[in-house]
Design a protein around this motif. Structure first.
Motif, PDB file in Angstrom:
ATOM      1  N   ARG A 118       0.831  -1.213   0.000  1.00 45.79           N
ATOM      2  CA  ARG A 118       0.000   0.000   0.000  1.00 45.79           C
ATOM      3  C   ARG A 118       0.862   1.259   0.000  1.00 45.79           C
ATOM      4  O   ARG A 118       0.370   2.354   0.239  1.00 45.79           O
ATOM      5  CB  ARG A 118      -0.937  -0.016   1.217  1.00 45.79           C
ATOM      6  N   ILE A 125       3.669   1.830   1.997  1.00 41.62           N
ATOM      7  CA  ILE A 125       4.354   2.175   3.246  1.00 41.62           C
ATOM      8  C   ILE A 125       5.781   1.627   3.206  1.00 41.62           C
ATOM      9  O   ILE A 125       5.983   0.434   2.968  1.00 41.62           O
ATOM     10  CB  ILE A 125       3.575   1.611   4.450  1.00 41.62           C
ATOM     11  N   CYS A 134       3.595   3.306  -4.646  1.00 42.37           N
ATOM     12  CA  CYS A 134       3.683   4.764  -4.742  1.00 42.37           C
ATOM     13  C   CYS A 134       3.599   5.239  -6.190  1.00 42.37           C
ATOM     14  O   CYS A 134       3.127   6.342  -6.473  1.00 42.37           O
ATOM     15  CB  CYS A 134       4.984   5.259  -4.110  1.00 42.37           C
ATOM     16  N   TYR A 183      -5.745   4.594  10.497  1.00 40.15           N
ATOM     17  CA  TYR A 183      -4.352   5.015  10.633  1.00 40.15           C
ATOM     18  C   TYR A 183      -3.488   4.387   9.540  1.00 40.15           C
ATOM     19  O   TYR A 183      -2.649   5.052   8.923  1.00 40.15           O
ATOM     20  CB  TYR A 183      -3.813   4.605  12.012  1.00 40.15           C
ATOM     21  N   PHE A 184      -3.729   3.121   9.299  1.00 41.92           N
ATOM     22  CA  PHE A 184      -3.004   2.399   8.243  1.00 41.92           C
ATOM     23  C   PHE A 184      -3.182   3.086   6.894  1.00 41.92           C
ATOM     24  O   PHE A 184      -2.222   3.356   6.161  1.00 41.92           O
ATOM     25  CB  PHE A 184      -3.527   0.951   8.207  1.00 41.92           C
ATOM     26  N   ARG A 207      -4.190   6.138   6.242  1.00 43.43           N
ATOM     27  CA  ARG A 207      -3.647   7.498   6.193  1.00 43.43           C
ATOM     28  C   ARG A 207      -2.130   7.447   5.988  1.00 43.43           C
ATOM     29  O   ARG A 207      -1.561   8.223   5.212  1.00 43.43           O
ATOM     30  CB  ARG A 207      -3.987   8.223   7.499  1.00 43.43           C
ATOM     31  N   THR A 208      -1.494   6.485   6.680  1.00 45.17           N
ATOM     32  CA  THR A 208      -0.053   6.313   6.506  1.00 45.17           C
ATOM     33  C   THR A 208       0.264   5.944   5.064  1.00 45.17           C
ATOM     34  O   THR A 208       1.198   6.466   4.458  1.00 45.17           O
ATOM     35  CB  THR A 208       0.469   5.206   7.452  1.00 45.17           C
ATOM     36  N   ALA A 209      -0.548   5.048   4.515  1.00 40.18           N
ATOM     37  CA  ALA A 209      -0.344   4.613   3.133  1.00 40.18           C
ATOM     38  C   ALA A 209      -0.533   5.792   2.178  1.00 40.18           C
ATOM     39  O   ALA A 209       0.324   6.061   1.322  1.00 40.18           O
ATOM     40  CB  ALA A 209      -1.314   3.485   2.797  1.00 40.18           C
ATOM     41  N   SER A 253       2.253   8.237   2.402  1.00 34.35           N
ATOM     42  CA  SER A 253       3.479   7.710   1.794  1.00 34.35           C
ATOM     43  C   SER A 253       3.432   7.915   0.280  1.00 34.35           C
ATOM     44  O   SER A 253       4.410   8.334  -0.341  1.00 34.35           O
ATOM     45  CB  SER A 253       3.642   6.221   2.090  1.00 34.35           C
ATOM     46  N   VAL A 254       2.271   7.609  -0.297  1.00 36.10           N
ATOM     47  CA  VAL A 254       2.101   7.750  -1.750  1.00 36.10           C
ATOM     48  C   VAL A 254       2.207   9.232  -2.141  1.00 36.10           C
ATOM     49  O   VAL A 254       2.888   9.591  -3.105  1.00 36.10           O
ATOM     50  CB  VAL A 254       0.744   7.155  -2.189  1.00 36.10           C
ATOM     51  N   LEU A 313      -6.540   5.435  -2.437  1.00 35.43           N
ATOM     52  CA  LEU A 313      -5.177   5.566  -2.969  1.00 35.43           C
ATOM     53  C   LEU A 313      -5.156   5.975  -4.446  1.00 35.43           C
ATOM     54  O   LEU A 313      -4.127   6.410  -4.952  1.00 35.43           O
ATOM     55  CB  LEU A 313      -4.396   4.264  -2.757  1.00 35.43           C
TER      56      LEU A 313
END
Lengths: 435, 254
Positions: free
Chosen positions: A387, A389, B78, B98-99, B101-103, B106-107, B163
Motif C-alpha cells: 500500500r 508504506i 507509490c 491510521y493504516f 492514512r499512513t499509506a 506515503s504515496v 489511494l
C-alpha cells in the motif's frame, strides 16, 4: 559446594546481615526469627544454579559473583524523581529510595491507610504466603529495612491511582536492595497501583530483589502495573504473591524494559469462587539482557477465570524465558484458564525458552495455552508495503501493534504512553501518532 | 501504453507457473484475466504487486515506461500500482484508518504532494467509505481483523478508492461475495473507472464481469494467455467451461 563455601562466597552479605541484626528495623514487629530463618536458608542453598529446574535457562552466576552489601539509606535527586513518575502529580505518590520510604507520607485519600517499618504489625512484616518464593525472596525477607503496607478500607473506591517509585542510588560496591510492598484491599474496595523500578545512575550495579504481597478480600478490585526500567548493568529479581478472595478481580501488567538479568516470579492463588485474575506482561530485550518470567496460577475454587498474555520483543543477543504454570485443583470445577505467550525475535541471535505447564486435576474445566515465537509476519509486512508504506515504517508499525496488544490493557493513559516510549527507546523505533 | 508484459516466466518453489505470458494494457482499459484454478492468474497479480516468494526467470514488465521488476513493492504502490488481495491480511493492533492514512501520505510524499492532515483525511475517508457502504465501526477496527470475507474485499476496494492508483489489479475480488456485496464492490470499482486508470480483473467466474464490464477478456491456461477477445469470450467460457479451451489447446499442441 559445602555450606561453608557458600557462606564464604557471600561473606559480604553475611557481614551485612550481622550488622543489620543490631538495628531496630531488624526486630521490628517480632520478625527477627523469620529473618534469621530466611537468611539461614539462603546461606545453606546459596543462589540458584542452572541445575535447579526453575532456573534452568537463567544463569544468575553474574549475580552470585557480586560482592553485594545491603543498600544504605540514600537520597534521590528530586528532579530525577519527578522525571521518573509516570503519573506526575496526578497520583498518591510514594518514593522508596534503596528500599526505604523517602520523604514525608503523601496526603492519603479517605479509605487508604499506610504503615511502614515504624508501625507495621506482625502480619505485615511476614505475611502468610503461598509456596513459590525463591532464594531472592529469602534475601528480601532477611534484608528489608523498611516496607510499605497499603490498606484499602472495605468499600473504599480509591479513584486517584497509587504510584510507587523505587529508585536505587548506587554506592561504591554493588548493592542489595530489598523493597517490600504489602497491599491489602478490603471487601468490595477498588484501587489502582503503579510501581516503577529505576536507577538514579546509568551505571550503578545493584541487585534489586523486591517482594510484593497483594491480598484481595471478597469483591475487591485491584489493578496493578509494574514498570521495570532499571539500567542495563543492574539486576532485578522480583517475587509477587497474590491471593484473591471470592468474586474479586485482580489485573496485573508487568512491563520489563530494563536490567541485565530481570526476572519476575508471580504466584497467584484464586482463593474464592468467581474470582478473576489477569496476568499480562510485555518485555523487551536488547543487547545481552536476559528476561525471565515465571508465573504460577493456582485455581483452588470453582468458577474462576484466569487470563494470561505475555509478549516479548527481543533484539541483539538478548534472551528470554517464559514459564507459565497453571494448576487446577480437584475442587476447581468450571475453571476457565487461558494462557498465551508470544515472542517476536528481531535478530538472529535472540532466543527464548518457553514452557507452558498445565496441571489439571478437575474434569469440568476449560484450559487453553498457546505459544508463538517468530519473526515479523512477512505477509503483514508485504501487505503494508503493497500500500506504499516504506519497509522501515511498516516494520515499525507491526512492532508497535505487537506491543500495544498488551499495553492497551493498561488503563492509565500516561502510564501506557510512558511505557510505549520506553519500548520505542529500547528498540530505536519512531513513535507513531496512532491514537 | 501503461503496462506491457512480455514473455514473462515465473517460478514459485521451483515450479514454473508463468511460461511466457504476454499482455498489454493501455490507459483507461479494463482487462479481465480468466482461467481455471492453477493456471497462474493469481501468480500474475502477485508478481505485478511485487509479492515475495516468486522468482522471475525471464521476460519483462514495463509499467509507465519503467522496469517494474526493478521496483520494491512499496515503490510500485507509490507509482500507482495497486493489487486488491485475494486473501487480505488481518493485522491486529493497527487501526484501519491510521493504516490507510499512513499509506496515502506515503504515496503523496512520493509524488511530491503535501501530506493530508487528520481533518482532510477524514473528509476523504468519509466520502470514499460512503461509496463502498463501509460504516465507521469498520474504519476504527484493526486492519481486516474480525472482518467477514465480504467486508475484507470491500475494504480492499475502499483502499483502492482512497489511494487512486493508475493500475489496479483485482485478484479474485469476487470470491466469497454474495450478490449484494458483489454489486457494492462492482459499483465501487466502476466509479473509479477513468481514462487514466487501467484495471485488470482476475477472476475464475464471469459473474463479476456482468457488473464490471471489461474491454478485453484473456484466457490464461498453463501459464500463458491462450486466447484474447472481447466481453463475449467471457460469456462463451461461462457456457462451455474451461475444458473446451484446454482441449483445444491440447489439440493444437498435438
Amino acid at each position: 559446594m559445602s555450606t561453608t563455601q557458600v557462606a564464604e562466597r557471600h561473606a559480604s552479605l553475611a557481614a551485612g546481615f550481622e550488622e543489620l541484626k543490631g538495628r531496630p528495623a531488624f526486630s521490628a514487629g517480632g520478625a527477627s526469627e523469620g529473618r534469621i530463618a530466611a537468611f539461614e536458608r539462603f546461606s545453606r542453598q546459596g543462589f540458584p544454579t542452572t541445575r535447579d529446574e526453575e532456573w534452568r535457562f537463567t544463569n544468575v552466576a553474574p549475580i552470585a559473583e557480586l560482592r553485594l552489601s545491603p543498600a544504605p539509606e540514600a537520597k534521590a535527586d528530586s528532579t530525577l524523581v519527578a522525571g521518573l513518575l509516570p503519573l506526575g502529580q496526578d497520583a498518591v505518590t510514594f518514593v522508596l529510595v534503596n528500599g526505604r520510604l523517602s520523604g514525608p507520607l503523601p496526603r492519603l485519600p479517605r479509605g487508604v491507610a499506610v504503615r511502614t517499618i515504624a508501625n507495621a504489625e506482625a502480619g505485615d512484616l511476614l505475611p502468610a504466603r503461598p509456596e513459590g518464593g525463591t532464594a531472592f525472596t529469602d534475601l528480601n525477607t532477611a534484608f528489608f529495612e523498611d516496607l510499605l503496607v497499603i490498606d484499602i478500607a472495605p468499600k473504599a473506591v480509591i479513584e486517584r491511582p497509587i504510584q510507587i517509585l523505587h529508585v536505587t542510588v548506587p554506592g561504591a560496591d554493588p548493592l542489595l536492595v530489598a523493597p517490600r510492598i504489602v497491599v491489602r484491599a478490603g471487601e468490595a474496595s477498588q484501587a489502582m497501583l503503579v510501581e516503577t523500578y529505576a536507577d538514579a545512575a546509568g551505571d550503578g550495579v545493584a541487585l534489586v530483589a523486591p517482594a510484593v504481597d497483594v491480598e484481595l478480600a471478597p469483591a475487591a478490585f485491584v489493578d496493578h502495573v509494574k514498570l521495570q526500567r532499571q539500567n542495563n548493568r543492574s539486576f532485578h529479581i522480583a517475587t509477587m504473591f497474590v491471593r484473591t478472595g471470592r468474586s474479586s478481580t485482580f489485573t496485573s501488567h508487568a512491563v520489563t524494559v530494563g536490567g541485565r538479568i530481570a526476572r519476575n516470579d508471580i504466584v497467584a492463588v484464586l482463593d474464592g469462587e468467581g474470582t478473576e485474575v489477569t496476568l499480562n506482561g510485555l518485555y523487551v530485550g536488547a543487547g545481552d539482557m536476559l528476561v525471565d518470567t515465571h508465573t504460577t496460577i493456582n485455581h483452588v475454587q470453582p468458577h474462576c477465570p484466569s487470563h494470561e498474555v505475555y509478549k516479548g520483543i527481543l533484539t541483539g543477543r538478548s534472551r528470554a524465558v517464559f514459564n507459565g504454570k497453571i494448576f487446577v485443583h480437584p475442587e476447581a470445577q468450571k475453571t476457565d484458564a487461558k494462557q498465551t505467550n508470544k515472542a517476536l525475535l528481531l535478530s538472529d541471535e535472540a532466543q527464548i525458552n518457553t514452557k507452558p505447564q498445565l496441571e489439571i486435576f478437575a474434569d469440568d474445566v476449560k484450559c487453553t495455552h498457546g505459544a508463538a515465537i517468530g519473526q515479523l509476519d512477512t505477509d503483514a509486512l508485504f501487505y503494508l508495503k503493497a500500500r506504499g508504506i516504506p519497509e522501515r515504517h511498516a516494520r515499525n508499525m507491526l512492532i508497535h501493534a505487537f506491543a500495544s496488544d498488551v499495553l492497551n490493557g493498561i488503563r492509565l493513559d500516561p502510564v501506557r504512553r510512558t511505557t510505549m516510549a520506553l519500548v520505542e527507546g529500547m528498540l530505536e523505533l519512531e513513535a507513531l501518532e496512532q491514537e | 501504453m501503461l503496462l506491457e508484459i512480455k514473455d514473462l516466466r515465473v517460478k514459485a518453489e521451483d515450479k514454473e507457473i508463468l511460461k511466457g505470458l504476454d499482455l498489454t494494457v493501455n490507459a483507461g482499459e479494463v482487462h479481465a484475466v480468466m482461467g481455471p484454478n492453477g493456471s497462474g492468474k493469481s501468480t500474475l497479480a502477485r508478481v505485478l504487486a511485487g509479492s515475495p516468494g516468486y522468482e522471475v526467470t525471464g521476460g519483462s514488465i514495463t509499467y509507465d515506461g519503467k522496469d517494474l521488476l526493478e521496483l520494491d513493492p512499496e515503490v510500485r504502490a507509490c507509482e500507482g500500482v495497486f493489487m486488491a488481495f485475494q486473501y487480505p491480511i488481518e493485522i491486529a493492533g493497527i487501526n484501519n484508518t491510521y493504516f490507510l492514512r499512513t499509506a496515502l501520505n506515503s504515496v503523496r510524499k512520493h509524488r511530491g504532494e503535501p501530506e493530508l492532515d487528520a481533518v482532510e483525511f477524514m473528509q476523504l475517508v468519509r466520502e470514499k467509505a460512503a461509496l463502498l457502504e463501509m460504516d465507521q465501526a469498520m474504519l476504527n477496527r484493526s486492519v481486516n481483523e474480525g472482518f467477514s470475507g465480504g467486508e475484507k474485499k470491500r475494504n480492499e476496494i475502499f483502499q483502492m478508492a482512497v489511494l487512486e492508483p493508475k493500475l489496479a489489479i483485482l485478484d479474485e475480488t469476487d470470491s466469497g461475495l454474495d450478490i449484494d456485496a458483489l454489486k457494492i464492490v462492482a459499483n465501487g470499482v466502476n466509479s473509479l473507472r477513468s481514462p487514466e486508470r487501467s484495471i485488470i480483473v482476475v477472476t475464475h467466474y464471469q459473474r463479476l464481469l456482468n457488473y464490471i464490464v471489461p474491454d478485453f477478456v484473456h484466457v490464461l491456461s498453463g501459464g500463458r494467455i491462450v486466447r484474447s477477445g472481447g466481453r463475449e469470450l467471457a460469456l462463451e467460457l461461462e457456457e462451455k467451461g474451461y475444458g473446451w479451451i484446454e482441449a483445444e489447446m491440447a489439440g493444437a499442441r498435438g
